[in-house]
Design a protein around this motif. Structure first.
Motif, mmCIF file in Angstrom:
data_model
loop_
_atom_site.group_PDB
_atom_site.id
_atom_site.type_symbol
_atom_site.label_atom_id
_atom_site.label_comp_id
_atom_site.label_asym_id
_atom_site.label_seq_id
_atom_site.Cartn_x
_atom_site.Cartn_y
_atom_site.Cartn_z
ATOM 1 N N ALA A 198 29.711 44.542 -19.248
ATOM 2 C CA ALA A 198 30.077 43.656 -20.085
ATOM 3 C C ALA A 198 29.213 43.745 -21.565
ATOM 4 C CB ALA A 198 30.230 42.244 -19.795
ATOM 5 N N SER A 199 29.761 43.981 -22.795
ATOM 6 C CA SER A 199 29.133 43.959 -23.799
ATOM 7 C C SER A 199 29.415 42.865 -24.671
ATOM 8 C CB SER A 199 28.964 45.180 -24.465
ATOM 9 O OG SER A 199 27.947 45.120 -25.944
ATOM 10 N N ALA A 200 28.965 41.918 -24.934
ATOM 11 C CA ALA A 200 29.768 40.568 -25.557
ATOM 12 C C ALA A 200 28.643 39.887 -26.663
ATOM 13 C CB ALA A 200 29.773 39.596 -24.703
ATOM 14 N N MET A 201 29.387 39.121 -27.450
ATOM 15 C CA MET A 201 28.639 38.460 -28.556
ATOM 16 C C MET A 201 29.442 37.113 -28.803
ATOM 17 S SD MET A 201 26.356 38.210 -30.768
ATOM 18 C CE MET A 201 25.517 39.751 -30.952
ATOM 19 N N THR A 202 28.694 35.887 -28.974
ATOM 20 C CA THR A 202 29.142 34.717 -29.075
ATOM 21 C C THR A 202 28.941 34.140 -30.579
ATOM 22 O OG1 THR A 202 27.307 33.488 -28.378
ATOM 23 C CG2 THR A 202 29.183 34.114 -26.804
ATOM 24 N N HIS A 203 29.641 33.226 -31.193
ATOM 25 C CA HIS A 203 29.531 32.682 -32.405
ATOM 26 C C HIS A 203 29.953 31.222 -32.274
ATOM 27 C CE1 HIS A 203 29.227 36.753 -34.401
ATOM 28 N NE2 HIS A 203 30.135 36.913 -33.501
ATOM 29 N N ALA A 204 29.383 30.347 -33.204
ATOM 30 C CA ALA A 204 29.488 28.907 -33.246
ATOM 31 C C ALA A 204 29.789 28.531 -35.054
ATOM 32 C CB ALA A 204 28.535 28.113 -32.491
ATOM 33 N N GLU A 205 30.532 28.652 -35.610
ATOM 34 C CA GLU A 205 30.830 28.742 -36.858
ATOM 35 C C GLU A 205 31.469 26.983 -37.460
ATOM 36 O OE1 GLU A 205 28.926 30.179 -38.888
ATOM 37 O OE2 GLU A 205 28.448 31.604 -37.548
ATOM 38 N N PHE A 206 32.584 26.887 -36.586
ATOM 39 C CA PHE A 206 33.217 25.816 -36.765
ATOM 40 C C PHE A 206 32.539 24.324 -36.075
ATOM 41 C CE2 PHE A 206 35.778 29.179 -38.014
ATOM 42 C CZ PHE A 206 36.726 28.571 -38.752
ATOM 43 N N TRP A 216 38.309 29.092 -30.180
ATOM 44 C CA TRP A 216 39.209 27.642 -30.555
ATOM 45 C C TRP A 216 39.390 27.589 -31.752
ATOM 46 C CZ3 TRP A 216 34.535 24.963 -27.318
ATOM 47 C CH2 TRP A 216 34.915 24.972 -25.912
ATOM 48 N N ALA A 217 38.833 28.156 -32.739
ATOM 49 C CA ALA A 217 39.137 27.820 -34.337
ATOM 50 C C ALA A 217 38.818 29.194 -35.256
ATOM 51 C CB ALA A 217 38.219 26.791 -34.653
ATOM 52 N N GLN A 218 39.688 29.349 -36.056
ATOM 53 C CA GLN A 218 39.415 30.531 -36.675
ATOM 54 C C GLN A 218 40.586 30.463 -37.861
ATOM 55 O OE1 GLN A 218 37.357 33.197 -38.077
ATOM 56 N NE2 GLN A 218 37.109 33.068 -35.686
ATOM 57 N N TRP A 219 39.991 31.179 -39.189
ATOM 58 C CA TRP A 219 40.849 30.989 -40.275
ATOM 59 C C TRP A 219 41.971 32.144 -40.302
ATOM 60 C CZ3 TRP A 219 40.178 26.871 -42.539
ATOM 61 C CH2 TRP A 219 38.858 26.180 -42.877
#
Length: 371
Positions: free
Chosen positions: A214-222, A267-270
């Motif tokens: 697996a090659s992954a990335m996570t983000h927490a913007e909202f 979970w949340a995106q524009w």
């Protein structure tokens, strides 16, 4: 216990009514208790929850005699054959292992546990006890998934070498400031909560290939700004309850045989509306399942050739079986006596993949999936 004892016990269970219990009475737990209550070969005899009003409401509605605030007391007193666990993720392993050691077959909600290590301890307990352990992946029981599985198994698509899958919400972080958004209790964010559904659905459609890396990335913007909650606008974060998980994750997965999968969850995106999809690329055809704006709006399309002529197919879609289907299959496994084939191993493989995704995101590099 001898090797033959679990099978003999399960065969005996198959010949009589099963006594069922449910731990946790949130939305998922309510699906489980309704399915047990509707089964003419099951007696729903016990419920456990911390909320007194839910115990009273559903206990009265379904005439359940045993109502417990303490799930351990329920396991000790209710003489259960089967139990469903629909509680926060961090409680799954403890509760499942205790139930299995008490001789009870277990169906737990997804995700199986916060980590692959905890999930492995559940599988080991099931094997020691000679009892069924299953995890409720309700979305694979949808009518469009079943229809596409039939298409794939017929060979229409040929060898499938690439899959794209994802679940992206416009605004749907569950419980800002609750256990859902705390790393220790949830184990992860969008990938752990809804991404695992798409991982399960796609591997099921592909015939259960192993995932090797697996090659992954996570983000927490909202979430860290109180945005993206299940309501509108900005939600108020609880004091002392920071947003500790991701609200978006992407992963590139290598599969046995050289195929690959792209997995995304948010979970949340524009975006204009919620979107959930699986797209498959085969040597002889392609296919997609998609719903947008809500799970009732399902679309399934297949592209291939018929006698050398490009063709677009719209397979007939049956009913969604959801949680009721998962519970029916669980009860069938219990009655079959084939506990070795239902020890939680498949769900453990899912947990190992999620572990590798989070490890890759933390390391900034591809990570091998533990076998």
């Amino acid at each position: 216990m001898t090797a033959a004892a679990p099978q003999a016990a399960a065969q005996q269970e198959g010949a009589r009514r099963l006594r069922a219990g449910v731990i946790g009475l949130g939305w998922a737990g309510q699906q489980h208790l309704a399915a047990y209550a509707a089964d003419p070969a099951v007696d729903l005899v016990a419920l456990s929850a911390m909320e007194e009003h839910l115990l009273e409401r559903f206990g009265e509605e379904h005439r359940v005699p045993g109502r417990y605030r303490d799930w351990r007391q329920m396991l000790a007193e209710a003489e259960l054959d089967v139990v469903s666990i629909a509680t926060p993720t961090f409680l799954h392993a403890e509760m499942a292992i205790a139930a299995l050691e008490a001789g009870v077959h277990v169906l737990t909600e997804k995700p199986m546990a916060q980590t692959g290590e905890a999930a492995a301890s559940m599988v080991e307990a099931a094997r020691r006890a000679g009892r069924v352990l299953e995890v409720s992946f309700n979305h694979r029981r949808r009518g469009d998934v079943t229809a596409l599985k039939t298409v794939i198994d017929s060979g229409v698509l040929g060898d499938i070498y690439y899959a794209k899958t994802g679940w992206i919400r416009r605004q749907g972080i569950p419980g800002l400031g609750t256990w859902f958004t705390k790393a220790e209790s949830a184990g992860g964010g969008a990938m752990m909560d809804i991404g695992i559904h798409m991982l399960d659905m796609t591997l099921h459609l592909l015939g259960e290939p192993g995932v090797t890396a697996a090659s992954a990335m996570t983000h927490a913007e909202f979430g860290p700004r109180g945005r993206g909650g299940s309501g509108f606008g900005v939600s108020q974060l609880e004091d002392g309850a920071p947003f500790e998980v991701e609200d978006l994750a992407t992963a590139f997965l290598r599969l046995d045989g050289g195929a690959t999968m792209l997995l995304e969850s948010s979970w949340a995106q524009w975006i204009p509306e919620d979107l959930c999809y699986v797209t498959l690329y085969g040597a002889d055809g392609g296919a997609t399942i998609e719903w947008a704006g809500g799970p009732g709006n399902h679309r399934i399309t297949v592209w291939t050739e018929v006698e050398g002529i490009p063709a677009e197919l719209s397979p007939q879609v049956g009913e969604d079986r959801g949680h009721a289907g998962a519970i029916a299959e669980f009860l069938q496994a219990v009655r079959s006596g084939d506990v070795a084939a239902h020890d939680g191993s498949l769900a453990l493989r899912r947990a190992r993949v999620i572990d590798a995704c989070y490890a890759s995101a933390a390391a900034g590099a591809e990570v091998a999936v533990e076998g």
